[in-house]
Design a protein around this motif. Structure first.
Motif, PDB file in Angstrom:
ATOM      1  N   ALA A   1     -66.188 -20.811  71.088  1.00 54.81           N
ATOM      2  CA  ALA A   1     -64.675 -21.219  71.058  1.00 54.81           C
ATOM      3  C   ALA A   1     -64.259 -20.149  70.076  1.00 54.81           C
ATOM      4  CB  ALA A   1     -64.609 -22.771  70.362  1.00 54.81           C
ATOM      5  N   ASP A   2     -64.952 -20.082  68.774  1.00 54.49           N
ATOM      6  CA  ASP A   2     -64.478 -18.983  68.000  1.00 54.49           C
ATOM      7  C   ASP A   2     -64.166 -17.711  68.600  1.00 54.49           C
ATOM      8  OD1 ASP A   2     -64.375 -20.797  65.837  1.00 54.49           O
ATOM      9  OD2 ASP A   2     -66.217 -20.260  65.142  1.00 54.49           O
ATOM     10  N   ALA A   3     -65.246 -17.200  69.508  1.00 53.19           N
ATOM     11  CA  ALA A   3     -65.003 -15.919  70.191  1.00 53.19           C
ATOM     12  C   ALA A   3     -63.896 -15.924  70.954  1.00 53.19           C
ATOM     13  CB  ALA A   3     -66.464 -15.785  71.141  1.00 53.19           C
ATOM     14  N   ARG A   4     -63.703 -16.943  71.638  1.00 54.53           N
ATOM     15  CA  ARG A   4     -62.571 -17.067  72.607  1.00 54.53           C
ATOM     16  C   ARG A   4     -61.219 -16.938  71.649  1.00 54.53           C
ATOM     17  NH1 ARG A   4     -65.595 -20.864  75.355  1.00 54.53           N
ATOM     18  NH2 ARG A   4     -64.118 -22.759  74.342  1.00 54.53           N
ATOM     19  N   VAL A   5     -61.247 -17.693  70.673  1.00 53.39           N
ATOM     20  CA  VAL A   5     -60.079 -17.592  69.599  1.00 53.39           C
ATOM     21  C   VAL A   5     -59.797 -16.323  69.141  1.00 53.39           C
ATOM     22  CG1 VAL A   5     -59.026 -18.359  67.728  1.00 53.39           C
ATOM     23  CG2 VAL A   5     -60.028 -19.990  69.048  1.00 53.39           C
ATOM     24  N   ALA A   6     -60.617 -15.542  68.925  1.00 51.70           N
ATOM     25  CA  ALA A   6     -60.826 -14.291  68.381  1.00 51.70           C
ATOM     26  C   ALA A   6     -60.158 -13.493  69.314  1.00 51.70           C
ATOM     27  CB  ALA A   6     -62.098 -13.773  67.913  1.00 51.70           C
ATOM     28  N   HIS A   7     -60.574 -13.673  70.495  1.00 55.42           N
ATOM     29  CA  HIS A   7     -60.310 -12.834  71.716  1.00 55.42           C
ATOM     30  C   HIS A   7     -58.620 -12.871  72.079  1.00 55.42           C
ATOM     31  CE1 HIS A   7     -60.266 -10.325  75.448  1.00 55.42           C
ATOM     32  NE2 HIS A   7     -59.674 -11.488  76.046  1.00 55.42           N
ATOM     33  N   LEU A   8     -58.315 -14.164  72.084  1.00 56.34           N
ATOM     34  CA  LEU A   8     -56.903 -14.565  72.202  1.00 56.34           C
ATOM     35  C   LEU A   8     -55.946 -14.028  71.140  1.00 56.34           C
ATOM     36  CD1 LEU A   8     -57.264 -18.114  73.667  1.00 56.34           C
ATOM     37  CD2 LEU A   8     -56.564 -16.068  74.999  1.00 56.34           C
ATOM     38  N   GLU A   9     -56.567 -14.184  69.804  1.00 56.85           N
ATOM     39  CA  GLU A   9     -55.737 -13.753  68.724  1.00 56.85           C
ATOM     40  C   GLU A   9     -55.610 -12.143  68.624  1.00 56.85           C
ATOM     41  OE1 GLU A   9     -57.965 -15.030  65.433  1.00 56.85           O
ATOM     42  OE2 GLU A   9     -56.830 -16.718  65.117  1.00 56.85           O
ATOM     43  N   GLU A  10     -56.613 -11.355  69.098  1.00 49.12           N
ATOM     44  CA  GLU A  10     -56.258  -9.999  69.453  1.00 49.12           C
ATOM     45  C   GLU A  10     -55.343  -9.795  70.715  1.00 49.12           C
ATOM     46  OE1 GLU A  10     -56.335  -6.004  69.278  1.00 49.12           O
ATOM     47  OE2 GLU A  10     -57.251  -7.460  67.651  1.00 49.12           O
ATOM     48  N   GLU A  11     -55.456 -10.542  71.715  1.00 54.71           N
ATOM     49  CA  GLU A  11     -54.548 -10.196  72.456  1.00 54.71           C
ATOM     50  C   GLU A  11     -53.148 -10.434  72.033  1.00 54.71           C
ATOM     51  OE1 GLU A  11     -55.662 -12.452  76.110  1.00 54.71           O
ATOM     52  OE2 GLU A  11     -56.983 -11.030  76.930  1.00 54.71           O
ATOM     53  N   LEU A  12     -52.805 -11.504  71.508  1.00 51.59           N
ATOM     54  CA  LEU A  12     -51.320 -12.044  70.937  1.00 51.59           C
ATOM     55  C   LEU A  12     -50.997 -10.834  69.958  1.00 51.59           C
ATOM     56  CD1 LEU A  12     -49.217 -13.930  70.571  1.00 51.59           C
ATOM     57  CD2 LEU A  12     -50.595 -15.157  68.669  1.00 51.59           C
ATOM     58  N   ARG A  13     -51.815 -10.361  69.185  1.00 53.70           N
ATOM     59  CA  ARG A  13     -51.798  -9.192  68.172  1.00 53.70           C
ATOM     60  C   ARG A  13     -51.079  -7.971  69.033  1.00 53.70           C
ATOM     61  NH1 ARG A  13     -52.754  -4.812  66.552  1.00 53.70           N
ATOM     62  NH2 ARG A  13     -54.423  -4.546  68.055  1.00 53.70           N
ATOM     63  N   GLN A  14     -51.775  -7.618  70.171  1.00 54.64           N
ATOM     64  CA  GLN A  14     -51.358  -6.507  70.949  1.00 54.64           C
ATOM     65  C   GLN A  14     -50.212  -7.054  71.507  1.00 54.64           C
ATOM     66  OE1 GLN A  14     -53.184  -3.600  71.139  1.00 54.64           O
ATOM     67  NE2 GLN A  14     -51.187  -2.972  72.065  1.00 54.64           N
ATOM     68  N   ALA A  15     -49.986  -8.012  72.307  1.00 55.11           N
ATOM     69  CA  ALA A  15     -48.784  -8.574  72.862  1.00 55.11           C
ATOM     70  C   ALA A  15     -47.367  -8.375  71.953  1.00 55.11           C
ATOM     71  CB  ALA A  15     -48.919 -10.050  73.633  1.00 55.11           C
ATOM     72  N   LYS A  16     -47.764  -8.704  70.669  1.00 57.48           N
ATOM     73  CA  LYS A  16     -46.500  -8.697  69.646  1.00 57.48           C
ATOM     74  C   LYS A  16     -46.247  -7.260  69.465  1.00 57.48           C
ATOM     75  CE  LYS A  16     -47.170 -13.136  67.402  1.00 57.48           C
ATOM     76  NZ  LYS A  16     -47.669 -13.741  65.859  1.00 57.48           N
ATOM     77  N   SER A  17     -47.397  -6.287  69.341  1.00 57.77           N
ATOM     78  CA  SER A  17     -47.023  -5.144  69.074  1.00 57.77           C
ATOM     79  C   SER A  17     -46.342  -4.462  70.331  1.00 57.77           C
ATOM     80  CB  SER A  17     -48.367  -4.295  68.765  1.00 57.77           C
ATOM     81  OG  SER A  17     -48.190  -2.825  68.550  1.00 57.77           O
ATOM     82  N   ASP A  18     -46.795  -4.866  71.591  1.00 56.84           N
ATOM     83  CA  ASP A  18     -46.178  -4.130  72.803  1.00 56.84           C
ATOM     84  C   ASP A  18     -44.763  -4.753  72.828  1.00 56.84           C
ATOM     85  OD1 ASP A  18     -48.381  -3.089  73.324  1.00 56.84           O
ATOM     86  OD2 ASP A  18     -49.023  -4.737  74.960  1.00 56.84           O
ATOM     87  N   ARG A  19     -44.457  -5.827  72.316  1.00 58.65           N
ATOM     88  CA  ARG A  19     -43.173  -6.527  72.458  1.00 58.65           C
ATOM     89  C   ARG A  19     -42.360  -5.627  71.358  1.00 58.65           C
ATOM     90  NH1 ARG A  19     -42.126 -12.297  70.436  1.00 58.65           N
ATOM     91  NH2 ARG A  19     -42.868 -11.531  68.549  1.00 58.65           N
ATOM     92  N   LYS A  20     -42.705  -5.452  70.335  1.00 56.49           N
ATOM     93  CA  LYS A  20     -42.244  -4.830  69.343  1.00 56.49           C
ATOM     94  C   LYS A  20     -41.675  -3.391  69.779  1.00 56.49           C
ATOM     95  CE  LYS A  20     -42.111  -3.325  64.353  1.00 56.49           C
ATOM     96  NZ  LYS A  20     -43.163  -3.361  63.103  1.00 56.49           N
ATOM     97  N   GLU A  21     -42.591  -2.561  70.213  1.00 60.68           N
ATOM     98  CA  GLU A  21     -42.384  -1.324  70.846  1.00 60.68           C
ATOM     99  C   GLU A  21     -41.188  -1.371  72.004  1.00 60.68           C
ATOM    100  OE1 GLU A  21     -45.999   0.550  72.044  1.00 60.68           O
ATOM    101  OE2 GLU A  21     -46.828   0.497  69.893  1.00 60.68           O
ATOM    102  N   ALA A  22     -41.493  -2.247  72.795  1.00 60.89           N
ATOM    103  CA  ALA A  22     -40.637  -2.544  74.098  1.00 60.89           C
ATOM    104  C   ALA A  22     -39.228  -2.783  73.526  1.00 60.89           C
ATOM    105  CB  ALA A  22     -41.095  -3.616  74.955  1.00 60.89           C
TER     106      ALA A  22
END
Length: 252
Positions: A210-231
């Motif tokens: 579960a920790d690994a999944r959370v870390a993966h999702l958090e990374e995806e969320l961080r990347q999505a926020k970065s992409d949103r900011k750039e967009a």
């Protein structure tokens, strides 16, 4: 005010919240004009981390606590009767049972946000050994209201089945059914401890996954926020350029 209920509640709160909660309840007793209750509540001692963890074990794992008490009763009776066979059998189980219950206690404490150091786990182990050897400590422990472990090591000491005094040549044989029941209780406690160990390992594996999944999702969320900011920045620039283009077209 039900003082017993208040005491049960207080010894179930987080270690860092005990003093404040105790003072609040003592104040409530004084406001209710119950000085005896207020005095008793105010005198309650904050539990050490080892005592708090042990109390949590009793509250969260009542069936395992009962098995530990039953094993203690078996050991105490065998020791009292100078019965080497039963004592040896139960002693062989106690090490496995205690080790398993200490691990369970540590897991429960970590789950609550209070991981136990090696020294605190050693205190818990010492407390469990005292529970097995001393019926008074066992009775107090079973209330889940301990404020601290026994100050000195308590146990069967250096007495082992081999060191027990010789029994009379014509002893009164212990009740066979009682011995068989004690043996079965000890075996059941050991089997249950092994099962709890397996459940603990499985739970830790699930937690790690579960920790690994959370870390993966958090990374995806961080990347999505970065992409949103750039967009959004690109959209803002495009809108500005579009306005400028319209303005030039209107001027022409």
């Amino acid at each position: 005010m039900d003082v017993e209920q208040v005491i049960d509640e207080l010894y179930g709160v987080e270690p860092g919240e005990f003093v404040a909660a105790r003072d609040v309840r003592a104040g409530e007793a004084r406001s209710a004009e119950d000085p005896a209750a207020a005095k008793r509540i105010a005198a309650l001692r904050r539990p050490t981390l080892a005592a708090w963890a042990s109390n949590r074990f009793v509250r969260e794992r009542p069936e395992e606590a009962e098995r530990l008490l039953a094993l203690g009763a078996t050991l105490q009776e065998a020791h009292r009767l100078l019965d080497p066979a039963t004592f040896r059998e139960a002693s062989g189980q106690q090490h496995k049972v205690i080790a398993a219950e200490v691990r369970t206690t540590a897991a429960l404490a970590e789950e609550a946000g209070h991981p136990l150091s090696a020294s605190v786990q050693q205190e818990v182990e010492q407390l469990f050994r005292a529970v097995l050897a001393d019926p008074e400590i066992a009775a107090e422990w079973s209330t889940a209201r301990l404020s601290k472990p026994p100050e000195a090591p308590v146990g069967f000491g250096a007495i082992t089945p081999e060191a027990l005094p010789p029994r009379p040549e014509s002893p009164e044989p212990p009740d066979r059914r009682a011995r068989e029941a004690a043996k079965k209780a000890a075996e059941k406690a050991a089997a249950e401890a092994a099962l709890r160990d397996e459940e603990l390992r499985a739970a830790k594996t699930r937690a790690d996954e579960a920790d690994a999944r959370v870390a993966h999702l958090e990374e995806e969320l961080r990347q999505a926020k970065s992409d949103r900011k750039e967009a959004r920045a690109a959209a803002t620039r495009a809108a500005t350029e579009a306005r400028e283009a319209h303005a030039k077209a209107d001027g022409a």
